[in-house]
Scaffold this motif. Structure first.
Motif, mmCIF file in Angstrom:
data_model
loop_
_atom_site.group_PDB
_atom_site.id
_atom_site.type_symbol
_atom_site.label_atom_id
_atom_site.label_comp_id
_atom_site.label_asym_id
_atom_site.label_seq_id
_atom_site.Cartn_x
_atom_site.Cartn_y
_atom_site.Cartn_z
ATOM 1 N N THR A 1 0.857 -1.182 0.000
ATOM 2 C CA THR A 1 0.000 0.000 0.000
ATOM 3 C C THR A 1 0.892 1.231 0.000
ATOM 4 O O THR A 1 0.973 1.976 0.984
ATOM 5 N N PHE A 2 1.579 1.417 -1.112
ATOM 6 C CA PHE A 2 2.639 2.409 -1.214
ATOM 7 C C PHE A 2 2.152 3.804 -0.861
ATOM 8 O O PHE A 2 2.819 4.530 -0.117
ATOM 9 N N SER A 3 1.009 4.167 -1.393
ATOM 10 C CA SER A 3 0.562 5.550 -1.253
ATOM 11 C C SER A 3 0.253 5.939 0.183
ATOM 12 O O SER A 3 0.125 7.131 0.484
ATOM 13 N N SER A 4 0.145 4.988 1.087
ATOM 14 C CA SER A 4 -0.120 5.310 2.486
ATOM 15 C C SER A 4 1.046 4.935 3.403
ATOM 16 O O SER A 4 0.931 5.015 4.625
ATOM 17 N N SER A 5 2.185 4.568 2.820
ATOM 18 C CA SER A 5 3.333 4.108 3.610
ATOM 19 C C SER A 5 4.451 5.134 3.668
ATOM 20 O O SER A 5 4.782 5.761 2.656
ATOM 21 N N GLY B 1 13.985 10.048 4.612
ATOM 22 C CA GLY B 1 12.666 9.431 4.575
ATOM 23 C C GLY B 1 11.599 10.454 4.259
ATOM 24 O O GLY B 1 11.814 11.669 4.369
ATOM 25 N N ILE B 2 10.428 9.931 3.861
ATOM 26 C CA ILE B 2 9.330 10.798 3.452
ATOM 27 C C ILE B 2 8.014 10.159 3.882
ATOM 28 O O ILE B 2 7.828 8.941 3.771
ATOM 29 N N THR B 3 7.110 10.975 4.405
ATOM 30 C CA THR B 3 5.808 10.465 4.825
ATOM 31 C C THR B 3 4.946 10.102 3.619
ATOM 32 O O THR B 3 5.267 10.447 2.477
ATOM 33 N N TRP B 4 3.839 9.428 3.902
ATOM 34 C CA TRP B 4 2.999 8.883 2.837
ATOM 35 C C TRP B 4 2.495 9.960 1.880
ATOM 36 O O TRP B 4 2.391 9.735 0.675
ATOM 37 N N SER B 5 2.218 11.132 2.396
ATOM 38 C CA SER B 5 1.687 12.209 1.558
ATOM 39 C C SER B 5 2.786 13.036 0.906
ATOM 40 O O SER B 5 2.517 13.861 0.034
ATOM 41 N N GLY B 6 4.018 12.824 1.363
ATOM 42 C CA GLY B 6 5.108 13.673 0.889
ATOM 43 C C GLY B 6 5.196 14.986 1.644
ATOM 44 O O GLY B 6 6.044 15.824 1.341
ATOM 45 N N GLY B 7 4.344 15.151 2.639
ATOM 46 C CA GLY B 7 4.292 16.416 3.343
ATOM 47 C C GLY B 7 5.415 16.645 4.327
ATOM 48 O O GLY B 7 5.655 17.774 4.765
ATOM 49 N N SER B 8 6.106 15.580 4.685
ATOM 50 C CA SER B 8 7.201 15.711 5.643
ATOM 51 C C SER B 8 8.371 14.841 5.215
ATOM 52 O O SER B 8 8.183 13.688 4.814
#
Length: 126
Positions: free
Chosen positions: A28-32, A50-57
């Motif tokens: 479930t890549f888009s939420s990992s 590293g990067i959060t699931w949304s790319g926001g952090s």
């Protein structure tokens, strides 16, 4: 089958650039949360970025801050690591890893990641 496949490694001179890619399947890549680690000969595996699931952090090791950039394309199930101003001490096998879902922060411990790629070699010559 859950799988991460890295590509883009190689040999580069100091000061050069490389872009690593990691393609995910069965995850479930888009939420990992996704991360890059590296391991040099005789050393422990260490967190790089590293990067959060949304790319926001995003989060970086101090040793690569300002030189490396992590990004992701959820439509392509791919995470990237742009590496600039490479140094000989960046030489290592680089691993892509998948971690917790829907997390707002990026973990930096290997135990926080449950799926790993096979690694790609990056060699920086002086």
């Amino acid at each position: 089958q859950v799988q991460l496949v890295e590509s883009g490694g190689g040999l580069v001179q100091a000061g050069g650039s490389l872009r690593l890619s990691c393609a995910a399947s069965g995850l479930t890549f888009s939420s990992s949360t996704m991360a890059w680690f590296r391991q040099a000969p005789g050393k422990e595996r260490e967190f790089v970025a590293g990067i959060t699931w949304s790319g926001g952090s995003t989060y970086y090791a101090d040793s690569v801050k300002g030189r490396f950039t992590v990004s992701r394309d959820n439509a392509k199930n791919t995470v990237y690591l742009q590496m600039n101003s490479l140094k000989p001490e960046d030489t290592a096998v680089y691993y892509c890893a998948g971690g917790r879902r829907l997390s707002r922060t990026v973990a930096s411990r290997t135990i926080d990641y449950y799926i790993w790629g096979q690694g790609t070699q990056v060699t920086v010559s002086s």
